[in-house]
Write a protein that holds these residues in place. Structure first.
Motif, PDB file in Angstrom:
ATOM      1  N   ILE A 197       0.844  -1.193   0.000  1.00  0.00           N
ATOM      2  CA  ILE A 197       0.000   0.000   0.000  1.00  0.00           C
ATOM      3  C   ILE A 197       0.880   1.244   0.000  1.00  0.00           C
ATOM      4  N   ASN A 198       0.715   2.081  -1.013  1.00  0.00           N
ATOM      5  CA  ASN A 198       1.496   3.314  -1.154  1.00  0.00           C
ATOM      6  C   ASN A 198       0.766   4.455  -0.466  1.00  0.00           C
ATOM      7  N   SER A 199       1.463   5.091   0.461  1.00  0.00           N
ATOM      8  CA  SER A 199       0.865   6.204   1.197  1.00  0.00           C
ATOM      9  C   SER A 199       1.747   7.438   1.109  1.00  0.00           C
ATOM     10  N   GLY A 200       2.165   7.790  -0.097  1.00  0.00           N
ATOM     11  CA  GLY A 200       2.905   9.023  -0.319  1.00  0.00           C
ATOM     12  C   GLY A 200       4.218   9.100   0.430  1.00  0.00           C
ATOM     13  N   GLY A 201       5.211   8.369  -0.018  1.00  0.00           N
ATOM     14  CA  GLY A 201       6.517   8.375   0.639  1.00  0.00           C
ATOM     15  C   GLY A 201       6.713   7.270   1.645  1.00  0.00           C
ATOM     16  N   LYS A 202       5.638   6.609   1.992  1.00  0.00           N
ATOM     17  CA  LYS A 202       5.707   5.482   2.926  1.00  0.00           C
ATOM     18  C   LYS A 202       4.811   4.371   2.396  1.00  0.00           C
ATOM     19  N   PHE A 203       5.227   3.128   2.596  1.00  0.00           N
ATOM     20  CA  PHE A 203       4.455   1.979   2.151  1.00  0.00           C
ATOM     21  C   PHE A 203       4.112   1.098   3.347  1.00  0.00           C
ATOM     22  N   GLY A 204       2.984   0.430   3.236  1.00  0.00           N
ATOM     23  CA  GLY A 204       2.614  -0.581   4.213  1.00  0.00           C
ATOM     24  C   GLY A 204       2.482  -1.923   3.521  1.00  0.00           C
TER      25      GLY A 204
END
Length: 285
Positions: free
Chosen positions: A193-200
């Motif tokens: 999951i891409n969350s703008g500069g961070k992924f989960g």
């Protein structure tokens, strides 16, 4: 006698659940007694002995085991209002561990990432009475983390001792790859999951941290980040990814990792780790 190092959560009947509702927080002693009472109601033919708070010896037929409730009690203290659902979720796991034989399905062996502190916890729970090899087998992963091996079944996760692994004729030099291949077969598709500069990372909610053992996952094709891949894995089911040059997200991950490590169960690490091309090592900026 075999010993089970599973994060067993207390289980009971609806009567025990209702007794807890709106009452004072259970002490370790009360918690242990409730757990024993729960098992006795489900398996009345077994013998139970509370050896100390959060430690119960159980004997049934030819099977003896020691149940350690430290992780269970921590889960309860984190969510005391969820006792009923905790009971429901883990009762079958406890009973399955009690009645299980020594037979192991080698294709169900999976790798589990733990902090080095886990080894000290295992030793302290046994009070140094048994050699570590007889308690649990582990491999160092880096300076902070270890790999332990477990049989994953529908009802529980059973951590394995070296003599059990040896009996399965799996070479220790190939055990890690063998177990990880098993894991990939039982995991659902990994979701990034891409969350703008961070992924989960999502992969079923139990073994996300074990994905650090993948030899193909950790690349720029999967994670469009700035710099080297840096991850946080405060618990077994929480893995966050960002780039080493993204200072803003790095600082956020530091705070998030510490917060989740301190406030969630099944802890792995409060630190960040950098991928060096073949493994993850402690990230220090």
């Amino acid at each position: 006698m075999y010993q089970i190092f599973i994060s067993l959560i207390v289980a009971s009947t609806l009567w025990l659940v209702s007794c807890q509702t709106n009452q004072n927080h259970l002490s370790e002693k009360e918690f242990t007694q409730r757990y024993k009472d729960s098992l006795m109601q489900r398996e009345p033919d077994a013998n139970y002995e509370i050896q100390e708070d959060l430690k119960i010896k159980v004997s049934e037929g030819k099977h003896d085991m020691t149940i350690y409730l430290d992780n269970a009690y921590r889960a309860y203290t984190l969510q005391p209002d969820s006792l009923a659902s905790i009971f429901s979720d883990y009762l079958n796991s406890s009973i399955s561990s009690l009645t299980k034989t020594e037979l192991i399905n080698k294709n169900s062996i999976v790798p589990v990432i733990k902090p080095f502190k886990y080894i000290e916890d295992v030793k302290s729970l046994d009070h140094g009475n048994t050699s570590l090899d007889s308690l649990i087998y582990y491999e160092p992963y880096n300076d902070e983390l270890i790999i332990v091996y477990a049989e994953d079944t529908e009802l529980n996760i059973r951590y394995l001792q070296k003599h059990i692994i040896d009996s399965l004729n799996i070479g220790l030099d190939t055990l890690r790859d063998f177990a990880f291949n098993n894991l990939r077969k039982i995991l659902p598709d990994v979701e990034i999951i891409n969350s703008g500069g961070k992924f989960g990372i999502l992969a079923g909610g139990v073994y996300e941290a074990s994905l650090i053992l993948s030899k193909t996952m950790w690349n720029k094709e999967n994670f469009s980040i700035d710099g080297d891949i840096v991850i946080a894995m405060p618990t077994r089911d929480m893995v966050y990814v960002t780039g080493s040059k993204n200072k803003q997200e790095i600082n956020k991950l530091k705070s998030l990792a510490l917060k989740d490590f301190e406030n969630e169960n099944y802890q792995v690490s409060p630190f960040l780790f950098r991928y060096n091309g073949s493994a993850f090592e402690r990230f220090r900026d």
